[in-house]
Design an enzyme around this catalytic site. Sequence first.
Site, PDB file in Angstrom:
ATOM      1  N   LYS A 178       0.865  -1.191   0.000  1.00 48.46           N
ATOM      2  CA  LYS A 178       0.000   0.000   0.000  1.00 48.46           C
ATOM      3  C   LYS A 178       0.892   1.227   0.000  1.00 48.46           C
ATOM      4  O   LYS A 178       1.719   1.391   0.895  1.00 48.46           O
ATOM      5  CB  LYS A 178      -0.921   0.005   1.228  1.00 48.46           C
ATOM      6  CG  LYS A 178      -1.644   1.352   1.472  1.00 48.46           C
ATOM      7  CD  LYS A 178      -2.577   1.317   2.687  1.00 48.46           C
ATOM      8  CE  LYS A 178      -3.151   2.706   3.007  1.00 48.46           C
ATOM      9  NZ  LYS A 178      -4.024   2.727   4.192  1.00 48.46           N
ATOM     10  N   ASP A 224      -2.553  10.303   3.576  1.00 45.76           N
ATOM     11  CA  ASP A 224      -3.943   9.907   3.749  1.00 45.76           C
ATOM     12  C   ASP A 224      -4.670  10.950   4.593  1.00 45.76           C
ATOM     13  O   ASP A 224      -4.587  10.933   5.819  1.00 45.76           O
ATOM     14  CB  ASP A 224      -4.006   8.520   4.422  1.00 45.76           C
ATOM     15  CG  ASP A 224      -5.446   8.036   4.577  1.00 45.76           C
ATOM     16  OD1 ASP A 224      -6.349   8.654   3.985  1.00 45.76           O
ATOM     17  OD2 ASP A 224      -5.649   7.022   5.291  1.00 45.76           O
ATOM     18  N   LYS A 259     -10.005  12.959   8.202  1.00 45.24           N
ATOM     19  CA  LYS A 259      -9.450  12.617   9.521  1.00 45.24           C
ATOM     20  C   LYS A 259      -9.333  13.881  10.365  1.00 45.24           C
ATOM     21  O   LYS A 259      -9.043  14.954   9.831  1.00 45.24           O
ATOM     22  CB  LYS A 259      -8.032  12.048   9.366  1.00 45.24           C
ATOM     23  CG  LYS A 259      -7.953  10.651   8.794  1.00 45.24           C
ATOM     24  CD  LYS A 259      -6.497  10.185   8.756  1.00 45.24           C
ATOM     25  CE  LYS A 259      -6.367   8.821   8.094  1.00 45.24           C
ATOM     26  NZ  LYS A 259      -7.001   7.729   8.844  1.00 45.24           N
ATOM     27  N   ASP A 289       1.622   6.373   5.477  1.00 49.84           N
ATOM     28  CA  ASP A 289       0.655   5.439   4.900  1.00 49.84           C
ATOM     29  C   ASP A 289       1.161   4.771   3.615  1.00 49.84           C
ATOM     30  O   ASP A 289       0.441   4.021   2.966  1.00 49.84           O
ATOM     31  CB  ASP A 289      -0.670   6.176   4.651  1.00 49.84           C
ATOM     32  CG  ASP A 289      -1.874   5.294   4.888  1.00 49.84           C
ATOM     33  OD1 ASP A 289      -1.725   4.253   5.548  1.00 49.84           O
ATOM     34  OD2 ASP A 289      -2.963   5.642   4.395  1.00 49.84           O
ATOM     35  N   ASP A 306     -12.038   7.159   3.800  1.00 51.19           N
ATOM     36  CA  ASP A 306     -10.816   6.935   4.578  1.00 51.19           C
ATOM     37  C   ASP A 306     -10.416   5.449   4.557  1.00 51.19           C
ATOM     38  O   ASP A 306      -9.330   5.089   4.976  1.00 51.19           O
ATOM     39  CB  ASP A 306     -11.034   7.418   6.013  1.00 51.19           C
ATOM     40  CG  ASP A 306      -9.729   7.588   6.774  1.00 51.19           C
ATOM     41  OD1 ASP A 306      -8.663   7.569   6.118  1.00 51.19           O
ATOM     42  OD2 ASP A 306      -9.791   7.741   8.001  1.00 51.19           O
ATOM     43  N   GLU A 350      -9.360   3.805   2.147  1.00 47.55           N
ATOM     44  CA  GLU A 350      -8.855   3.920   0.772  1.00 47.55           C
ATOM     45  C   GLU A 350      -7.789   2.889   0.454  1.00 47.55           C
ATOM     46  O   GLU A 350      -7.621   2.509  -0.703  1.00 47.55           O
ATOM     47  CB  GLU A 350      -8.312   5.337   0.540  1.00 47.55           C
ATOM     48  CG  GLU A 350      -6.856   5.588   0.983  1.00 47.55           C
ATOM     49  CD  GLU A 350      -6.617   5.370   2.467  1.00 47.55           C
ATOM     50  OE1 GLU A 350      -7.580   5.450   3.254  1.00 47.55           O
ATOM     51  OE2 GLU A 350      -5.467   5.093   2.854  1.00 47.55           O
ATOM     52  N   ARG A 365      -7.554  -0.253   1.042  1.00 48.05           N
ATOM     53  CA  ARG A 365      -8.087  -1.505   0.481  1.00 48.05           C
ATOM     54  C   ARG A 365      -8.529  -1.302  -0.963  1.00 48.05           C
ATOM     55  O   ARG A 365      -8.526  -2.243  -1.745  1.00 48.05           O
ATOM     56  CB  ARG A 365      -9.228  -2.021   1.374  1.00 48.05           C
ATOM     57  CG  ARG A 365     -10.393  -1.116   1.447  1.00 48.05           C
ATOM     58  CD  ARG A 365     -11.322  -1.437   2.621  1.00 48.05           C
ATOM     59  NE  ARG A 365     -10.774  -0.985   3.899  1.00 48.05           N
ATOM     60  CZ  ARG A 365     -11.358  -1.173   5.062  1.00 48.05           C
ATOM     61  NH1 ARG A 365     -12.503  -1.834   5.132  1.00 48.05           N
ATOM     62  NH2 ARG A 365     -10.814  -0.726   6.173  1.00 48.05           N
TER      63      ARG A 365
HETATM   64  N1  BES Z   1      -4.206   4.716   6.908  1.00 47.20           N
HETATM   65  C1  BES Z   1      -5.300   4.412   7.734  1.00 47.20           C
HETATM   66  C2  BES Z   1      -4.974   3.399   8.826  1.00 47.20           C
HETATM   67  C3  BES Z   1      -3.958   3.792   9.846  1.00 47.20           C
HETATM   68  C4  BES Z   1      -4.344   4.198  11.110  1.00 47.20           C
HETATM   69  C5  BES Z   1      -2.605   3.679   9.598  1.00 47.20           C
HETATM   70  C6  BES Z   1      -3.402   4.517  12.063  1.00 47.20           C
HETATM   71  C7  BES Z   1      -1.654   4.006  10.548  1.00 47.20           C
HETATM   72  C8  BES Z   1      -2.066   4.423  11.786  1.00 47.20           C
HETATM   73  C9  BES Z   1      -6.436   3.831   6.899  1.00 47.20           C
HETATM   74  O1  BES Z   1      -6.505   4.257   5.592  1.00 47.20           O
HETATM   75  C10 BES Z   1      -7.711   4.232   7.583  1.00 47.20           C
HETATM   76  O2  BES Z   1      -7.934   5.386   7.705  1.00 47.20           O
HETATM   77  N2  BES Z   1      -8.481   3.256   8.004  1.00 47.20           N
HETATM   78  C11 BES Z   1      -9.704   3.500   8.670  1.00 47.20           C
HETATM   79  C12 BES Z   1     -10.694   2.480   8.199  1.00 47.20           C
HETATM   80  C13 BES Z   1     -12.100   2.768   8.621  1.00 47.20           C
HETATM   81  C14 BES Z   1     -12.615   4.012   7.914  1.00 47.20           C
HETATM   82  C15 BES Z   1     -12.976   1.586   8.284  1.00 47.20           C
HETATM   83  C16 BES Z   1      -9.471   3.355  10.165  1.00 47.20           C
HETATM   84  O3  BES Z   1      -8.689   2.502  10.566  1.00 47.20           O
HETATM   85  O4  BES Z   1     -10.039   4.105  10.928  1.00 47.20           O
HETATM   86 ZN    ZN Z   2      -4.690   4.832   4.709  1.00 44.94          ZN
HETATM   87 ZN    ZN Z   3      -7.574   6.080   5.343  1.00 49.90          ZN
END
Ligand code: BES
Ligand code: ZN
Ligand code: ZN
Length: 497
Positions: free
Chosen positions: A266, A271, A278, A289, A348, A350, A352
């Site tokens: 990834k 992000d 966020k 990210d 968010d 994204e 996946r």
């Molecule tokens: N890049 C984030 C995940 C992340 C969180 C990486 C903390 C490093 C540290 C990912 O893209 C994300 O935002 N995931 C969301 C998914 C949710 C919207 C289902 C999350 O984990 O909150």
């Molecule tokens: Zn992300």
């Molecule tokens: Zn994200």
Amino acid sequence: MTFQVDPISPVELDVNWLIVTIAEEDNFHPQLQKIDDALNGQLTRLKENGDLTGKSGSVVKILDAEGIAASRLLVIGLGDPAKLERTAFDKAAMTAIRSITEKEYRSAGVVLNSSATHDVNLLTQSEIWAKSIVVGGFGQGLHKAEKDRFSLKDVTFVIESASVEPEVKESVARGRMLGDAINLTRELVNRTPDEMYPESFAARARQVADEYENLKCEIWDQKRLEDEKMGSMLAVARGSDREPRLVIMEYLNGGPDAPTIALVGKGVTFDSGGYSIKPSQGMITMKCDMAGAATVLGALSAIAEMGLKVNVIGMMGMVENLVSGKAYKLGDVLTARNGKTIEVHNTDAEGRLVLADVLSYAADREVDYIIDLATLTGACVVALGMDVVGLFSNNDDWSNKVLAAAKSCGESIWPMPMFDEYNELLKSDLADVKNIGGRWGGAITAAKFLENFVNETAWVHLDIAGPAYAESSKPHQEGGASGVMVKTLVETVLQLK
Ligand code: BES
Ligand code: ZN
Ligand code: ZN
């Protein structure tokens, strides 16, 4: 940096720092005893006074060492020798190196310990020390006016007997290559989002490939991604002025009969969360990210440097997730490369969406194995904490191989369940799947989403959201990018050979 292996007596080595280990046990090991004798029993006295305990990670420094040729002595504790494992040894070595690289010193000697009571053998020790010297001397202060971390220039590994010199040299070389690869990953992740964006990452990847004859690099631009029907990844990229890139690096050095493994990363270079934006606090570190992609590039550089006889294809999906008038929206329905439709319920989620297309490309290439690495979910950090990587898989044999490789190089991975019931949470009313599964089991539903894009290929997904990036420094670890999983990837590939 020069590394030497020398069967010299530790008391005769003329260096700025002499480093030696001590375990929590009654007797000094033979090399430590020699040093104590030359110091007229100073270490014995420190031990009797309770100031030299050998507790894991404890550091004792003698800054004006008299009686030995080195100017300064550092004694690093290893804890209970009966329980000593690779991870604890690594932490101790990192702590020692980090405590002498805040100032500029030219030379150091590391006294290797062949005492039989220790499970971490001489060669493992050599590799860990070499890796730690390279990694521990490299900081994250890339933009500081005054440096706050310095790498040692000349390092000597002190061995007891000349007979082990060839093997120790090999382990030192391997540790050094791993260290360089880990630092490459760390540097790329630590770079600001304005320095490291899809195009600049791709350029760095090409530079790395140019260093090795049998490492090829192909870069797909926006137009090619459109031609290849990567509609899911392209949707994420749409909100940014920077174009996406898919970086494909081939290292096919194993011959036609060896299996081929795809390493998929990834690479979200920033992000913001998109319209599901966020909060600032959660966004500050989101340059991290793209750690999955940086880990793939780091591992490939080590594999090529070691000249391993294996077939590996790295695939790094690079995008920036921003908001703008062009950005993808909640409620959009995307068509991924494999034809599956995805309803967007959260912009968010994204990572996946990027991986969906890259994984289906890997599956199309009919590789034998896939590992993807992604800072995918906060939920995985909630489940396993900051130091443990979550593993998700559709194939027990493959998953066991990756787990075994991680164990043998001292990295912590934990397997997570993949029951079919979780698929219920991803059902959409108007498309094949939605891109989020709701509040519970978030790391698992993310993995179940990815499973839609790998066909029957043996696949492991590693969620590195916690361990890839540390918000602050610890004695054994610099804050910022960690380079986690570089070693595990190299080891996995090696064990497939
Ligand atoms: N890049 C984030 C995940 C992340 C969180 C990486 C903390 C490093 C540290 C990912 O893209 C994300 O935002 N995931 C969301 C998914 C949710 C919207 C289902 C999350 O984990 O909150
Ligand atoms: Zn992300
Ligand atoms: Zn994200």
